[in-house]
Design a protein around this motif. Structure first.
Motif, PDB file in Angstrom:
ATOM      1  N   SER A 117      34.832  59.185  48.882  1.00 32.74           N
ATOM      2  CA  SER A 117      35.043  58.664  50.245  1.00 32.74           C
ATOM      3  C   SER A 117      33.716  58.281  50.877  1.00 32.74           C
TER       4      SER A 117
ATOM      5  N   ARG B 230      31.979  54.495  51.965  1.00 34.68           N
ATOM      6  CA  ARG B 230      31.527  54.270  53.351  1.00 34.68           C
ATOM      7  C   ARG B 230      30.027  53.991  53.412  1.00 34.68           C
TER       8      ARG B 230
ATOM      9  N   ASP C  37      44.179  65.257  48.229  1.00 32.12           N
ATOM     10  CA  ASP C  37      43.884  64.763  46.880  1.00 32.12           C
ATOM     11  C   ASP C  37      43.845  65.884  45.847  1.00 32.12           C
TER      12      ASP C  37
ATOM     13  N   LYS D 290      50.322  57.768  46.557  1.00 25.68           N
ATOM     14  CA  LYS D 290      48.935  57.770  46.078  1.00 25.68           C
ATOM     15  C   LYS D 290      48.852  56.871  44.833  1.00 25.68           C
TER      16      LYS D 290
HETATM   17  C1  S3P Z   1      40.601  58.855  51.705  1.00 23.93           C
HETATM   18  C2  S3P Z   1      41.677  59.295  52.421  1.00 23.93           C
HETATM   19  C3  S3P Z   1      42.875  59.871  51.811  1.00 23.93           C
HETATM   20  C4  S3P Z   1      42.635  60.262  50.356  1.00 23.93           C
HETATM   21  C5  S3P Z   1      41.869  59.212  49.601  1.00 23.93           C
HETATM   22  C6  S3P Z   1      40.523  58.979  50.239  1.00 23.93           C
HETATM   23  C7  S3P Z   1      39.457  58.275  52.425  1.00 23.93           C
HETATM   24  O1  S3P Z   1      43.914  58.931  51.840  1.00 23.93           O
HETATM   25  O2  S3P Z   1      43.854  60.507  49.713  1.00 23.93           O
HETATM   26  O3  S3P Z   1      41.668  59.609  48.261  1.00 23.93           O
HETATM   27  O4  S3P Z   1      38.383  58.119  51.811  1.00 23.93           O
HETATM   28  O5  S3P Z   1      39.624  57.951  53.601  1.00 23.93           O
HETATM   29  P1  S3P Z   1      44.866  58.792  53.153  1.00 23.93           P
HETATM   30  O6  S3P Z   1      44.019  58.414  54.274  1.00 23.93           O
HETATM   31  O7  S3P Z   1      45.845  57.688  52.815  1.00 23.93           O
HETATM   32  O8  S3P Z   1      45.532  60.103  53.280  1.00 23.93           O
END
Ligand code: S3P
Length: 759
Positions: free
Chosen positions: A339, A343, A632, A659
């Motif tokens: 994540s 970003r 996750d 997912k």
């Molecule tokens: C993420 C948010 C989550 C997660 C994904 C990464 C992110 O998804 O499952 O692997 O980096 O913002 P959701 O926002 O759909 O729950």
């Protein structure tokens, strides 16, 4: 050996006449022979030696120098003469045609199409419907029939540029002829063909001729060439090509060539200026873009994924075979947080100044994000061992990409990109792999539309997303219907470009990396309880980013230790942001012996080393408030549950169904294969574990990961307590988040091997 695909001829021409028996015509004859072409092949060429050579080489049955004689009975005529000879050959042909077979088809191989079309119009009054203009994109600096090569067209493109009223049957016959030679046949209109070729073929030839001539003139005795190394040789190979042919091409395609030369001169001018001024940033930016574009081009040619260039797992069938049992011991550092890696590139690109990133995840998903920004004109150096340098272009400095942006397997990338692209002045399109194409994007498209964006989706709100630029976005107050950090982040990124305030309320806390990183880049994001907001119209200032290890990747080893007697694993430098630690809370509730050591804050994110030793686990009702904080981690937590004593119940987790796969069903199917008792409900699952550490918790078997990285890794870990081998199919996508998973799993003492990774 004749390759398989060349043995069956699909072309049924009774007599093929090749006019002009040089490299191109001779290679066509040669390829057709290899393909098992059944008809006669004859040739006409002004040079009788070439004809004799062609017969001697077994390429043609007969031939001669007089076109009228050779045309007789021909079912297809291929004009393979230099572009400027085309008109006179066509004129001869027009006189001789009545003696050809009634359904004769004509085609050509000329490198420019507008001039050849114009020739046909002059000679025949219009382009005959049985004339299919074409161009095989293949060649060599060698010329003459002696250089004929049956492989010349294999895996090369042949572009056909038929007129709108072309006889479809004639078009099909020409298409089959080239397919017989192993070529990929495409169609394009004449103008586009000439522009594309001017850039990709004619311009490079002009430059090669010019460079060699310039140096040769400067050094009459050719001394320089004695010292010229591989770079010169590679760059100028094509300067050895046939001068007559190339003279014709430049005369014929003058306008398109001049336009591409103008662009090139402008680029060269910019580089000249950068060299003169010692402008290191400009040089790096140009070279870096070019070097990556070149690698991307190579990967297209080699039909591998772009990421394979970074030594990732190649796409295709990758299967894990994991022996039962094994240890779970050691110190590990898992790769950077996915994540935050996404970003870091996004905000670094939009910032003013240079952002240095450490700990960047070199996985396919985040590399695809990086590539997408390169395609929008951002200079990015690296990654080199987790280090990336991003030369930010500011919030309004992105350039329109030349084509759709491909974000691979990543829902995060697609949703975050949709927000930031909605704020751009240009149109854009987001595409992804097969799995991503099935995932819901209405959750971002709908609120973005409320902000004033125009976004087209495929049916059911699925990708691809087409985002229309130049929208005047306005801030909204959005009550998210689901707890999703991706939706929240998308709207905050769009909010940077919106007028006024963008406010998002979340039904449960979700990861807050976007808010933290924006604040770290000097862009104020406020929060009050369940709501966060920002004002549009600010700016981001670049700064360093230290990406900690991904707790989601660490989870597989936390669970490995939690289920394996005598286990003792320490995971170093793991991000323990409070919005991500559901897995720590849930494992602790189940009885895991888990310690946070060396807690510290790195670049605005809390980090710790996590030590976990074996302790018996018990089944629990997972608290619903922990679900978004561990979203996750459930595939691995289901494996923990299968090894705990009693029942573990999960509810409120319907998001798992959308997912990378439907993770509730995918895990349930795998657990069924292993013989683990469970019951699926719409928003969760009950898993009955076997808490007896003395015996295997379940059997083995063959499991389909459905291309979902986390399903694949969860079942790999499961084998530590299995009674038999677990074979897991479709594991290539582990490279999206955890490229060195297999290596680390082997390092803690698991018996894991990979099949098919290098097919
Ligand atoms: C993420 C948010 C989550 C997660 C994904 C990464 C992110 O998804 O499952 O692997 O980096 O913002 P959701 O926002 O759909 O729950």
């Amino acid at each position: 050996m004749v390759p398989e695909h060349l043995r069956q001829s699909a072309s049924h021409e009774s007599r093929l006449l090749i006019v002009g028996l040089g490299l191109i015509g001779g290679s066509l004859a040669s390829a057709l022979r290899v393909a098992g072409f059944q008809g006669q092949i004859v040739a006409c060429d002004p040079d009788e030696h070439e004809i004799a050579r062609g017969i001697e080489m077994g390429l043609i049955d007969s031939g001669g120098t007089c076109l009228a004689e050779q045309v007789e009975g021909a079912s297809m005529i291929v004009l393979a003469v230099p572009v400027l000879a085309m008109e006179s050959v066509m004129a001869n042909l027009a006189d001789a045609l009545p003696s050809a077979a009634p359904n004769v088809v004509m085609t050509d191989v000329g490198s420019t199409k507008a001039t050849i079309r114009a020739c046909a119009q002059r000679v025949f009054g219009r382009v005959p419907t049985n004339l299919v203009l074409g161009h095989p994109i293949a060649g060599s600096e060698k010329s003459g029939v002696a250089a004929a090569n049956p492989q010349l067209y294999v895996d090369h493109k042949v572009i056909l540029t038929p007129e709108p009223d072309v006889d479809r049957n004639a078009l099909d016959r020409v298409r089959r002829l080239w397919q017989d030679c192993g070529a990929e046949v495409l169609e394009m209109d004449v103008e586009r063909h000439d522009q594309v070729l001017a850039r990709t073929s004619h311009l490079p030839h002009l430059l090669a001729f010019s460079l060699v001539d310039t140096l040769a003139r400067q050094d009459e005795r050719l001394d320089i060439f004695r010292y010229a190394a591989g770079g010169f040789r590679d760059f100028t190979r094509i300067a050895g090509s046939d001068p007559v042919m190339w003279r014709d091409i430049f005369i014929a395609n003058k306008h398109a060539v001049l336009a591409s030369l103008d662009d090139f001169e402008a680029g060269l001018g910019r580089l000249r200026h950068a060299v003169e001024a010692g402008d290191s940033d400009a040089l790096i930016a140009t070279f870096d873009r070019a070097s990556h574009a070149r690698r991307y081009f190579d990967s297209l040619l080699n039909k591998t994924s772009y990421q394979a260039e970074y030594h990732m797992q190649p796409q295709g069938k990758v299967t894990y075979r994991v022996r039962p049992g094994g240890q779970a011991k050691g110190h590990l550092r898992v790769p950077g947080d996915k994540s935050m890696s996404h970003r870091s590139i996004m905000l670094g690109a939009l910032a003013e100044g240079v952002t240095e990133v450490k700990g960047f995840l070199e996985g396919e998903d985040s590399l695809a994000t990086l590539q997408a920004f390169r395609e929008m004109g951002v200079a990015i150096e690296g990654p080199h061992q987790g280090r990336v340098t991003i030369h930010g272009v500011g919030l309004h400095g992105l350039k329109a990409p030349a084509g759709p942006l491909y974000v691979g397997n990543s829902g995060t990338a697609m949703r975050l990109f949709s927000g930031l692209l909605a704020g751009q002045a240009f149109d854009s399109e987001l595409t992804g792999d097969e799995s991503l194409t099935k995932r819901p994007m209405g959750r971002v498209a709908d609120p973005l539309r409320l902000m004033g964006a125009t976004i087209d989706t495929a049916e059911g709100g699925r990708p691809p997303l087409k985002i229309h630029g130049a929208a005047a976005l306005k801030g909204i107050h959005y009550d998210m219907p689901m707890a999703s950090a991706q939706v929240k982040s998308c709207l905050l990124l769009a909010g940077l470009y919106a007028q006024g305030e963008t406010r998002v309320r979340e039904p449960a806390p979700t990861r807050d990396h976007t808010e933290r990183m924006l604040n770290g880049f000097g862009y104020a994001v406020s929060r009050d309880g369940d709501t966060c907001w920002l004002q549009g119209g600010g700016k981001l200032s670049a700064g360093p980013i230290d990406v900690p290890s991904d707790i989601s990747s660490a989870t597989f080893f936390l669970v490995a230790a939690a289920i394996t007697p005598e286990a003792d694993i320490t995971l170093e430098h793991v991000g323990i942001n409070p919005t991500r630690i559901g897995v720590i809370n849930i494992l602790t509730l189940m009885g895991a012996n888990l310690l946070l050591e060396n807690e510290r804050e790195v670049g605005g994110e809390p980090v710790a080393d996590i030590r976990i030793r074996y302790a018996p686990l018990k089944g629990i009702d997972i608290p619903v408030d922990q679900v978004p904080l561990a979203i996750d981690e459930f595939p691995a937590l289901f494996i923990a549950a299968a090894n705990a004593e009693g029942i573990t119940r999960l509810r409120g987790a319907e998001e798992l169904r959308v997912k990378e796969s439907d993770r509730i069903q995918a895990m349930a199917d795998g657990l069924a294969t292993l013989g683990v008792q469970h019951a699926v409900v719409e928003d969760g699952i009950d898993i009955t574990g076997n808490g007896n550490a003395q015996v295997a918790s379940y059997g083995g078997g063959r499991i389909d990961s459905l291309g979902d990285h986390r399903i694949a890794m969860a079942f790999a870990i499961a084998s530590l307590r299995a009674g038999d081998d677990i074979v897991i199919e479709d594991c290539a996508n582990v490279a999206t988040s955890f490229p060195d998973f297999v290596e680390l799993a082997a390092r803690i003492g698991m018996g894991i091997s990979v099949e098919g990774a290098h097919e």
